[in-house]
Design an enzyme around this catalytic site. Structure first.
Site, PDB file in Angstrom:
ATOM      1  N   GLY A  86       9.342 -20.671 -34.018  1.00 54.91           N
ATOM      2  CA  GLY A  86       8.191 -20.408 -35.148  1.00 54.91           C
ATOM      3  C   GLY A  86       8.695 -19.467 -36.277  1.00 54.91           C
ATOM      4  O   GLY A  86       8.204 -18.787 -37.069  1.00 54.91           O
TER       5      GLY A  86
ATOM      6  N   ASP B 101       3.938 -38.045 -20.702  1.00 54.84           N
ATOM      7  CA  ASP B 101       2.909 -38.488 -19.998  1.00 54.84           C
ATOM      8  C   ASP B 101       1.760 -37.892 -20.124  1.00 54.84           C
ATOM      9  O   ASP B 101       0.636 -38.483 -20.734  1.00 54.84           O
ATOM     10  CB  ASP B 101       3.371 -38.853 -18.536  1.00 54.84           C
ATOM     11  CG  ASP B 101       4.082 -39.965 -18.037  1.00 54.84           C
ATOM     12  OD1 ASP B 101       3.711 -40.986 -18.749  1.00 54.84           O
ATOM     13  OD2 ASP B 101       4.717 -39.711 -17.270  1.00 54.84           O
TER      14      ASP B 101
END
Length: 480
Positions: free
Chosen positions: A299, A220
């Site tokens: 990462g 959202d």
């Protein structure tokens, strides 16, 4: 030949003048006098002090047809930037979240107030003939229409893109939908559905457990953020082209964009195991799809969540700890393992990968002797990247977040003071505009008179027509 060149030059000059006039009209910006030009042909920098030259989106007016979370997130950000956001709501009902998850009886919920600050509210019955007239006049006066209705709802209201652009060719029509064009475009989508369809849930959680959704509202609010960028881009292009356009953000697309490192790993998987994932070091085979990786860092730098002092009674006494290669020697010294700096099994990143579980278990024995804030203070002195697990209570009470305007306390006439999230985007020359949410229909008269130019007589007729008020409930029959 010289005549042709002269005519061409005159034509170019006229086009430039026309473009300047159009851009001012488009943004409804009417300076008292033409700004002096700098050497590069652009307006000179403002002579006003920083923060006193207005907000970034001053002069932009948004027609807000949004509800619940994704759309209101977008329009609230634009309001924070200075746009005049006019929220259109159903008379007597309003945005459904006004009444959802209420914590104060009879008052707008925090769900609503925290997503609709700095806006104005007008109530209009879109099915009423007079209501439709008001909507059409608003379309002419606004720069952007934002909606997150179910697919086709805006068209059924008669507000097709063609109708809107006939009234206002410069109008930008921005929409949030669950899915983009394709087999699922007509499906209704909510937050967790978007997280699942966008690839986030399948890659969240522990390998042995089921897929998990995240507490961050990436479906959202994440899509609302994407839509706001699309709107600002369309406004900038409109300065050049003079016309509006459609802006579409699908929730599935927004989630996938935020989960892109997992799509990266899906492609890497075709060329061998993912060595930075814990399961590689544990000798667990990889399947055909990007797996759930627990607290592994996305990462490529090995990281994990570790217990800190007090974890037995405090569910948030944890810290995220990254074993970054450049600070490995400092880590070894801190945790009392100086020999790991030279031992072949631990001295290099490739050698450490199969032993990550052992490494983090050892680091955790050290972090458990200190609070998460003590660990952070110690590690930061050595440039070791760590992050305390902050509870919402700690965030709400953190003074630095109040100082930066990330957390803001506002006063509401019905519910009193409440906390909201301020503008996460900080602009040095655009002061924040964080105000309370509007009451239902609070600005109806103001908008009818000052924005649309209705007279007192017109407003009285509109009120009498029922176009902006809730229908009266039938009187209950008296008991015999």
């Amino acid at each position: 030949m010289a005549t042709k060149k002269t005519a061409r030059a005159k034509s170019k000059a006229a086009a430039k003048k026309s473009a300047k006039r159009a851009s001012r009209k488009i943004l409804k910006f009417k300076p008292k006098k033409a700004a002096a030009k700098a050497g590069n042909g652009q307006p000179r920098p403002s002579a006003k002090a920083w923060g006193q030259a207005g907000r970034a989106l001053d002069g932009v007016r948004i027609l807000d047809f949004t509800h619940v979370q994704s759309g209101p997130t977008c329009t609230q950000l634009l309001a924070y930037m200075g746009a005049d956001v006019i929220k259109v709501e159903r008379p007597g009902i309003g945005d459904i979240t006004r009444g959802q998850l209420r914590d104060v009886k009879g008052q707008d919920s925090l769900y609503f107030t925290m997503l609709n600050g700095s806006k104005r509210s007008i109530t209009i019955d879109s099915k009423h003939a007079k209501g439709r007239e008001i909507l059409d006049r608003l379309v002419k006066e606004c720069d952007v229409l934002v909606e997150n209705f179910a697919p086709g709802a805006l068209d059924r209201m008669g507000l097709t893109f063609e109708h809107i652009h006939k009234l206002n060719p410069r109008m930008i029509v921005a929409s949030v939908k669950g899915f983009g064009p394709g087999p699922y475009e007509d499906c209704k989508v909510y937050e967790n559905v978007a997280q699942c369809a966008g690839g986030s849930a399948s890659t969240t959680g522990f390998r042995e457990g089921p897929p998990l959704v995240t507490g961050a509202q990436i479906g959202d609010s994440g899509t609302g953020l994407h839509l706001a960028l699309g709107i600002v881009s369309a406004l900038y292009q409109r300065v050049r082209t003079g016309r509006g356009q459609k802006v579409l953000c699908a929730m599935q697309d927004g989630v996938l964009n935020l989960a892109r490192v997992k799509l990266r790993d899906q492609q890497r998987l075709a060329h061998g195991p993912l060595a930075e994932y814990s399961q590689f070091g544990e000798g667990v085979p990889f399947g055909k799809a990007t797996p759930r990786a627990g607290n592994d860092s996305g990462g490529g730098q090995p990281g994990w969540i570790l217990k800190c002092k007090g974890w037995e009674s405090d569910p948030d006494a944890y810290i995220y700890f990254i074993t970054q290669a450049p600070v490995w020697t400092a880590i070894c010294d801190l945790i009392g393992k100086p020999e790991w700096k030279t031992e072949p099994d631990f001295a290099t990143p490739p050698a450490r990968l199969p032993r990550l579980r052992q490494i983090f278990d050892t680091i955790e024995q050290w972090t458990m002797t200190k609070t998460k804030f003590e660990v952070m203070d110690i590690c930061n002195k050595h440039d070791i990247p760590v992050g305390p697990i902050l509870s919402m209570k700690e965030i709400a009470e953190e003074p630095s977040l109040r100082t930066t305007g990330t957390v803001v306390e506002v006063d509401h006439p019905g519910r009193g003071k409440y906390l909201t999230v301020g503008n996460p985007i900080k602009l040095s020359d655009s002061p924040p505009d964080v105000r309370r949410s509007p009451l239902l229909g609070e600005h109806t008269d103001e908008i009818l008179r000052k924005v649309l130019g209705y007279s007192d007589k017109d407003v009285a007729e509109i009120k009498g027509s029922g176009a902006i008020t809730a229908p009266e409930k039938p009187a209950k029959a008296e008991a015999a």
